[in-house]
Design a protein around this motif. Structure first.
Motif, PDB file in Angstrom:
ATOM      1  N   ASN A  25       0.820  -1.201   0.000  1.00 12.12           N
ATOM      2  CA  ASN A  25       0.000   0.000   0.000  1.00 12.12           C
ATOM      3  C   ASN A  25       0.860   1.260   0.000  1.00 12.12           C
ATOM      4  OD1 ASN A  25      -2.372   1.516   0.044  1.00 12.12           O
ATOM      5  ND2 ASN A  25      -2.398   1.619   2.278  1.00 12.12           N
ATOM      6  N   ASN A  26       1.739   1.376   1.000  1.00 13.48           N
ATOM      7  CA  ASN A  26       2.586   2.561   1.122  1.00 13.48           C
ATOM      8  C   ASN A  26       4.046   2.171   1.363  1.00 13.48           C
ATOM      9  OD1 ASN A  26       0.506   4.666   1.040  1.00 13.48           O
ATOM     10  ND2 ASN A  26      -0.138   3.835   3.021  1.00 13.48           N
ATOM     11  N   VAL A  27       4.952   2.758   0.599  1.00  8.28           N
ATOM     12  CA  VAL A  27       6.384   2.584   0.808  1.00  8.28           C
ATOM     13  C   VAL A  27       7.025   3.971   0.802  1.00  8.28           C
ATOM     14  CG1 VAL A  27       8.538   1.647  -0.102  1.00  8.28           C
ATOM     15  CG2 VAL A  27       6.442   0.296  -0.251  1.00  8.28           C
ATOM     16  N   SER A  28       7.775   4.268   1.874  1.00 11.39           N
ATOM     17  CA  SER A  28       8.392   5.589   2.007  1.00 11.39           C
ATOM     18  C   SER A  28       9.884   5.465   2.274  1.00 11.39           C
ATOM     19  CB  SER A  28       7.739   6.382   3.149  1.00 11.39           C
ATOM     20  OG  SER A  28       6.390   6.680   2.864  1.00 11.39           O
ATOM     21  N   PHE A  29      10.628   6.447   1.784  1.00 12.47           N
ATOM     22  CA  PHE A  29      12.073   6.527   2.032  1.00 12.47           C
ATOM     23  C   PHE A  29      12.403   7.948   2.467  1.00 12.47           C
ATOM     24  CE2 PHE A  29      11.447   3.352  -1.317  1.00 12.47           C
ATOM     25  CZ  PHE A  29      12.161   2.259  -0.834  1.00 12.47           C
ATOM     26  N   ASP A  30      12.902   8.077   3.678  1.00 15.25           N
ATOM     27  CA  ASP A  30      13.371   9.371   4.159  1.00 15.25           C
ATOM     28  C   ASP A  30      14.842   9.209   4.541  1.00 15.25           C
ATOM     29  OD1 ASP A  30      13.621  11.934   5.022  1.00 15.25           O
ATOM     30  OD2 ASP A  30      12.373  11.718   6.819  1.00 15.25           O
ATOM     31  N   THR A  31      15.688   9.274   3.537  1.00 15.43           N
ATOM     32  CA  THR A  31      17.124   9.003   3.698  1.00 15.43           C
ATOM     33  C   THR A  31      17.914  10.088   2.977  1.00 15.43           C
ATOM     34  OG1 THR A  31      16.955   7.530   1.778  1.00 15.43           O
ATOM     35  CG2 THR A  31      16.833   6.505   3.950  1.00 15.43           C
ATOM     36  N   PRO A  32      17.990  11.271   3.553  1.00 19.04           N
ATOM     37  CA  PRO A  32      18.593  12.420   2.855  1.00 19.04           C
ATOM     38  C   PRO A  32      20.077  12.285   2.554  1.00 19.04           C
ATOM     39  CG  PRO A  32      18.166  12.940   5.167  1.00 19.04           C
ATOM     40  CD  PRO A  32      17.509  11.631   4.896  1.00 19.04           C
ATOM     41  N   ASN A  33      20.785  11.394   3.273  1.00 20.82           N
ATOM     42  CA  ASN A  33      22.236  11.256   3.068  1.00 20.82           C
ATOM     43  C   ASN A  33      22.604   9.973   2.329  1.00 20.82           C
ATOM     44  OD1 ASN A  33      23.340  13.648   4.492  1.00 20.82           O
ATOM     45  ND2 ASN A  33      22.302  12.741   6.255  1.00 20.82           N
ATOM     46  N   LEU A  34      21.619   9.292   1.771  1.00 18.73           N
ATOM     47  CA  LEU A  34      21.881   8.051   1.045  1.00 18.73           C
ATOM     48  C   LEU A  34      22.640   8.321  -0.255  1.00 18.73           C
ATOM     49  CD1 LEU A  34      20.936   5.025   1.581  1.00 18.73           C
ATOM     50  CD2 LEU A  34      19.369   5.396  -0.322  1.00 18.73           C
ATOM     51  N   VAL A  35      23.711   7.542  -0.507  1.00 17.60           N
ATOM     52  CA  VAL A  35      24.482   7.699  -1.738  1.00 17.60           C
ATOM     53  C   VAL A  35      24.361   6.480  -2.655  1.00 17.60           C
ATOM     54  CG1 VAL A  35      26.153   9.284  -0.725  1.00 17.60           C
ATOM     55  CG2 VAL A  35      26.586   6.831  -0.624  1.00 17.60           C
ATOM     56  N   TYR A  36      23.954   5.324  -2.103  1.00 20.31           N
ATOM     57  CA  TYR A  36      23.821   4.097  -2.905  1.00 20.31           C
ATOM     58  C   TYR A  36      22.495   3.417  -2.580  1.00 20.31           C
ATOM     59  CZ  TYR A  36      24.537  -0.628  -4.700  1.00 20.31           C
ATOM     60  OH  TYR A  36      24.387  -1.828  -5.363  1.00 20.31           O
ATOM     61  N   LEU A  37      21.747   3.067  -3.636  1.00 24.88           N
ATOM     62  CA  LEU A  37      20.453   2.407  -3.467  1.00 24.88           C
ATOM     63  C   LEU A  37      20.342   1.225  -4.418  1.00 24.88           C
ATOM     64  CD1 LEU A  37      17.452   2.242  -2.478  1.00 24.88           C
ATOM     65  CD2 LEU A  37      16.892   3.793  -4.393  1.00 24.88           C
ATOM     66  N   GLU A  38      19.957   0.075  -3.876  1.00 26.23           N
ATOM     67  CA  GLU A  38      19.594  -1.089  -4.675  1.00 26.23           C
ATOM     68  C   GLU A  38      18.197  -1.508  -4.228  1.00 26.23           C
ATOM     69  OE1 GLU A  38      21.229  -5.590  -5.790  1.00 26.23           O
ATOM     70  OE2 GLU A  38      22.501  -4.172  -4.698  1.00 26.23           O
ATOM     71  N   TYR A  39      17.235  -1.395  -5.132  1.00 23.65           N
ATOM     72  CA  TYR A  39      15.829  -1.582  -4.751  1.00 23.65           C
ATOM     73  C   TYR A  39      15.156  -2.534  -5.725  1.00 23.65           C
ATOM     74  CZ  TYR A  39      10.981  -0.335  -3.569  1.00 23.65           C
ATOM     75  OH  TYR A  39       9.661  -0.369  -3.192  1.00 23.65           O
ATOM     76  N   ALA A  40      14.593  -3.627  -5.183  1.00 22.82           N
ATOM     77  CA  ALA A  40      13.897  -4.624  -5.995  1.00 22.82           C
ATOM     78  C   ALA A  40      12.621  -5.035  -5.279  1.00 22.82           C
ATOM     79  CB  ALA A  40      14.788  -5.837  -6.250  1.00 22.82           C
TER      80      ALA A  40
END
Length: 464
Positions: A262-277
């Motif tokens: 239903n809902n997916v949120s990301f609050d990661t202002p300092n993230l430099v690498y993302l792998e999302y599946a």
């Protein structure tokens, strides 16, 4: 000639002259079984093991390969724990716990940096009830790196004290067949890296958020097969996080991606690498990737959404069956981007707009015969600084034709020609192609003459 006996004697003396602290450091790079075997060398080596700062126990390395017990359920890709074994196997299963107990007793309360335990049902039916006492012992010793790969059962749970340890810097939990973990109270003030695989939570979204809130210094988070796609909602909110791997692709490969989160949120202002599946969510209420540099995205539609696309795409234009726009807009600051074939399909049927990628310089496209490139041109047009374009497999579906129609190499080259003509700033084009098809190489080489003088075309044959 050099006397070999004198040389061997000199080598032994050099090793024996090393201080205990250095020898213990060397032993810490071995498995505990290998380190324990050095105790046969001399009385001095027998006691060195008591001060080795890293312990690594692996039942598959300890037991003979022909003595391992195979779980028929796991061999079929199912979940289950083998409880009934014959007397011979029961005798084998007690040897590994005895070995671990002896080593922990030998070391007493000496400082411990890392404790790694791999104990899986495919190898030997060791009683999971042994695990809790071992964990309690190493936590008291101030362990900083705890690595657990364990097959539990529904009656055995991990000690809650794991999540109330002030010394942990790295925590890895790969738990199969176990009950939900207890995270009612979390206090991990020094934790930098958290790796969770096949872990279940009670009241998933609530306890997951509580777990993250108890890790104020977390920099790397790895989530594999935690079934987040069946949660009501999922929020990753960590201001200190720099690297995030979030993969629920076990659902994809086993055909169980029938519902959208239903809902997916990301609050990661300092993230430099993302792998999302993961299967696309119905909503992305918050997407904060302001510092993102590199992203690997593999998102896909449910079977119901794919069926709707097949029906409506015949007689409608600009068909939309989902909304992943906020997620894609959220990664617009990325410099290096890798998109799966399924993600291209999501861009076509679940994104109302593709944002401008002002910082994007490197794009990798994974191609399959079932997915078209309809959205790719829009993406490339909105990437004004693109320098490197990589195609992993020159295969895609012709969206203008009905049925199963694979684009031939000639039509693929026409598409690539168009990319070269519309991207004058492109500096490198990398094509992974099927070298088994006659004539492809010759036609692909023609692209070099079409590219601008500053664009390098690289052809790489696919390894079959």
């Amino acid at each position: 000639m050099v006397d070999s006996k004198r040389m061997d004697s000199g080598s032994k003396d050099m090793i024996n002259d090393l201080p205990d602290a250095l020898l213990c450091h060397v032993l810490s790079y071995l498995t505990t079984k290998e380190a324990a075997s050095t105790s046969l060398l001399s009385r001095r080596w027998r006691y060195l093991l008591a001060f080795v700062p890293n312990l690594e126990f692996d039942d598959s390395a300890y037991l003979h390969r022909d003595k391992r017990v195979k779980n028929p359920l796991h061999e079929k890709g199912l979940v289950g724990f083998v409880l009934t074994v014959d007397d011979k196997r029961k005798k084998l299963s007690t040897s590994f716990p005895d070995f671990v107990d002896r080593i922990l007793d030998l070391q007493g309360n000496s400082p411990l940096d890392k404790f790694s335990l791999k104990m899986v049902d495919d190898h030997d039916p060791v009683d999971p009830g042994c695990v809790a006492p071992w964990i309690h012992k190493v936590l008291v010793r101030g362990v900083s790196d705890l690595h657990l790969v364990i097959d539990m059962n529904e009656w055995t749970s991990l000690p809650a004290k794991i999540f109330l340890t002030e010394t942990l810097v790295k925590l890895t939990l790969k738990i199969r067949d176990g009950p939900p973990i207890d995270v009612k109270h979390v206090h991990l003030p020094k934790l930098k890296t958290l790796h969770l695989e096949s872990v279940m939570f009670d009241e998933e979204d609530i306890w997951f958020s509580k777990l993250l809130s108890g890790c104020p210094e977390l920099e790397e988070l790895v989530l594999h097969h935690i079934w987040s796609c069946v949660w009501t909602s999922c929020s990753v909110s960590v201001a200190t996080l720099k690297r995030l791997t979030f993969c629920c692709n076990n659902m994809k490969f086993c055909g169980m991606h029938e519902e959208n989160p239903n809902n997916v949120s990301f609050d990661t202002p300092n993230l430099v690498y993302l792998e999302y599946a993961e299967v696309i969510a119905n909503n992305y209420p918050k997407v904060n990737f302001d510092s993102l540099v590199e992203a690997k995205i593999d998102i896909w539609m449910t079977n119901d959404q794919l069926d709707e696309v097949r029906i409506r795409d015949i007689y409608e234009k600009n068909v939309m069956v989902g909304n992943a726009t906020d997620l894609i807009v959220g990664i617009r600051n990325v410099r290096v981007l890798c998109l799966s074939a399924d993600t291209l399909e999501v861009l076509t049927y679940c994104c109302k707009q593709i944002p401008i990628f002002n910082n994007l310089t490197h794009v990798t496209i994974q191609s399959t015969p079932k997915v078209g490139w309809k959205s790719l041109l829009k993406l490339l047009k909105n990437s004004p600084k693109l320098q490197t374009l990589v195609f992993q497999g020159l295969l895609h579906r012709d969206t203008k034709e009905e049925g199963v129609a694979i684009i031939k190499i000639e039509k693929q080259i026409e598409k690539v020609k168009h990319f070269l003509e519309t991207m004058p700033h492109l500096e490198q084009l990398v094509l992974h192609y099927d070298s088994s098809i006659d004539g492809d190489m010759k036609q692909l080489l023609m692209l070099s003459s079409l590219a601008s003088p500053k664009c390098k075309v690289q052809l790489i044959p696919l390894v079959t």
